[in-house]
Write a protein that holds these residues in place. Structure first.
Motif, PDB file in Angstrom:
ATOM      1  N   THR A   1     -33.531  42.126  -9.282  1.00 12.86           N
ATOM      2  CA  THR A   1     -32.178  41.953  -8.757  1.00 12.86           C
ATOM      3  C   THR A   1     -31.340  41.146  -9.754  1.00 12.86           C
ATOM      4  N   LEU A   2     -30.042  41.053  -9.470  1.00 18.59           N
ATOM      5  CA  LEU A   2     -29.114  40.375 -10.362  1.00 18.59           C
ATOM      6  C   LEU A   2     -28.314  39.321  -9.606  1.00 18.59           C
ATOM      7  N   VAL A   3     -28.137  38.161 -10.221  1.00 19.49           N
ATOM      8  CA  VAL A   3     -27.254  37.128  -9.682  1.00 19.49           C
ATOM      9  C   VAL A   3     -25.955  37.189 -10.478  1.00 19.49           C
ATOM     10  N   PRO A   4     -24.862  37.626  -9.841  1.00 17.58           N
ATOM     11  CA  PRO A   4     -23.626  37.849 -10.596  1.00 17.58           C
ATOM     12  C   PRO A   4     -22.831  36.563 -10.800  1.00 17.58           C
ATOM     13  N   PRO A   5     -22.011  36.524 -11.844  1.00 19.95           N
ATOM     14  CA  PRO A   5     -21.045  35.439 -11.988  1.00 19.95           C
ATOM     15  C   PRO A   5     -19.826  35.729 -11.131  1.00 19.95           C
ATOM     16  N   ARG A   6     -18.943  34.767 -11.021  1.00 25.29           N
ATOM     17  CA  ARG A   6     -17.697  34.961 -10.260  1.00 25.29           C
ATOM     18  C   ARG A   6     -16.646  35.542 -11.197  1.00 25.29           C
ATOM     19  N   ASP A   7     -16.708  36.857 -11.375  1.00 27.93           N
ATOM     20  CA  ASP A   7     -15.907  37.473 -12.426  1.00 27.93           C
ATOM     21  C   ASP A   7     -14.769  38.357 -11.925  1.00 27.93           C
TER      22      ASP A   7
END
Length: 439
Positions: A158-164
């Motif tokens: 899985t991926l932990v996204p940045p606040r982009d």
């Protein structure tokens, strides 16, 4: 644009009058912290026609007059560019540069519109999820790509996204192609075991690749940028296979694949940290790549240039021998370091933007020196508590000299780490020296 090397006695008003410009224009280009004070060795951008550089090796007995005769420049131009004054003995340092036999001076040459190379420019952004992300991109609208740093891969794929979200919206408005940067960063470090797990376990690897493709589609990315670091040398075949598999999957969805790679000058598959990077194979698998040609000077090491020209050139010479040059983006640092002395002192250096470093020298009223081997500026100052510090950074001159490598080696372009560190001279010079491709 022209670069003027400040010498003792120079004032901003005098320089403006000499070049037929205004102090306001000089301050806009250089974002000086104090218009009323300068320091010797400061490299000031001055409005003018596009200018590139050429290497000149100083000969024994050279004077400004003989160099002027050989290069077609006037002595006045040489004095302004180098800070060296006529009659100065060979080897004496003035304004940060030298006339020493065997040393290389990078002297100005006109850059015509027909000569201007079209390149691609990338910048890494650490999105905060606020309007500051958009403001940073508005300050650098001439980028081709922006890498959102970073989507942290987890051990289950899985991926932990940045606040982009803000950054992505601004990128679309500015016609900057956003890239999804995927890392093995675990929130504290680039994790060696995490990278191994992600690549060695087939089901986890496929899940990660599927999650990357789905996220790019959902968020409107144009491609993926993989920045796996601190991998085991023995994981080299796994990394090659992962990038190959990822490339096949994302290209099928209409995306492109790129990677960030650490710098090296030869291929030792057993080398710590760098052995996992198989330049030749990876160069075949990706659409383009970012070489991290910086961080020789680092927070825990001795004071030295962050991106010394001699080291950067050596990495690029090796890289272009095994990778098509048109795939390579040369890395460039938007930051410097401030080291407490003596080294080692048990204390680490602190980061500083290149613009802040320049202005710190002005505040401290210390001359900026020039290191010939690295073609980089540095200075020393003493704080109020009595501790001595040494600062290395990049300035207008060191950037323009490194830009010449893009011409000399026919590189694809340049990649900046990291956006948000103020360095206006770099952006003005890039626009002056190149045409920037949009995709």
């Amino acid at each position: 644009m022209w670069i003027h090397t400040v010498v003792e006695g120079d004032t901003l008003r005098d320089i403006a009058e000499r070049f037929g410009t205004s102090t306001r224009a000089l301050n806009r280009l250089n974002e000086l912290g104090d218009e009323d004070r300068l320091v010797p060795g400061l490299h000031l951008l001055v409005p003018g026609p596009p200018t590139a550089v050429r290497a000149y090796q100083v000969r024994s007995g050279d004077t400004l007059a003989t160099i002027a005769q050989r290069t077609g420049l006037s002595q006045e131009q040489l004095q302004s560019w180098t800070g060296i004054r006529d009659g100065q003995p060979t080897g004496q340092q003035t304004g940060g540069m030298q006339l020493t036999a065997g040393q290389t001076l990078y002297l100005p040459r006109p850059l015509t519109a027909a000569e201007k190379k079209t390149i691609e420019a990338n910048g890494y952004l650490l999105p905060q999820g606020t309007l500051s992300d958009a403001n940073i991109l508005r300050d650098t609208p001439s980028l081709t790509y922006v890498c959102m740093f970073s989507y942290q891969a987890r051990a289950d794929g899985t991926l932990v996204p940045p606040r982009d979200a803000q950054g992505l919206q601004a990128a679309r408005q500015l016609n900057i192609a956003p890239l999804m940067t995927v890392t093995n960063f675990d929130g504290t470090n680039f994790n060696t075991e995490l990278a191994h797990t992600l690549m060695a376990n087939g089901s986890i690897r496929r899940r990660l690749i599927e999650n990357i493709g789905r996220t790019m589609q959902q968020k409107g990315f144009r491609g993926v940028n993989v920045d796996f670091e601190h991998m085991r040398p023995s994981d080299r075949p796994l990394y090659n296979a992962f990038i190959r598999e990822l490339g096949q999957a994302v290209r099928a969805r209409g995306f492109f694949v790129s990677i960030a790679m650490g710098p090296k000058t030869s291929d030792d598959p057993q080398a710590s940290w760098m052995g996992a990077f198989d330049y030749r194979t990876l160069g075949q698998e990706v659409d383009f790549l970012m070489l991290m040609t910086y961080e020789w000077g680092w927070v825990g090491g001795p004071p030295m240039a962050i991106a010394p020209l001699n080291q950067v050139r050596a990495v690029l010479e090796y890289a272009t021998s095994v990778i098509p040059s048109e795939k390579i983006l040369m890395g460039m640092a938007l930051y410097g370091y401030d080291w407490p002395l003596p080294y080692p002192s048990g204390r680490r250096a602190s980061g500083i933007s290149n613009n802040s470093a320049q202005n710190l020298a002005i505040v401290q009223q210390v001359p900026i020196q020039w290191d010939v081997a690295s073609q980089s500026p540095y200075f020393r100052y003493r704080r109020a508590d009595g501790t001595e510090h040494e600062v290395w950074f990049d300035d207008a001159m060191s950037v323009l000299i490194k830009f010449q490598l893009i011409y000399d080696m026919n590189l694809r372009g340049v990649s900046y780490w990291v956006l948000g560190n103020e360095f206006p001279q770099a952006w003005y010079l890039m626009a002056d020296t190149f045409q920037i491709r949009k995709v």
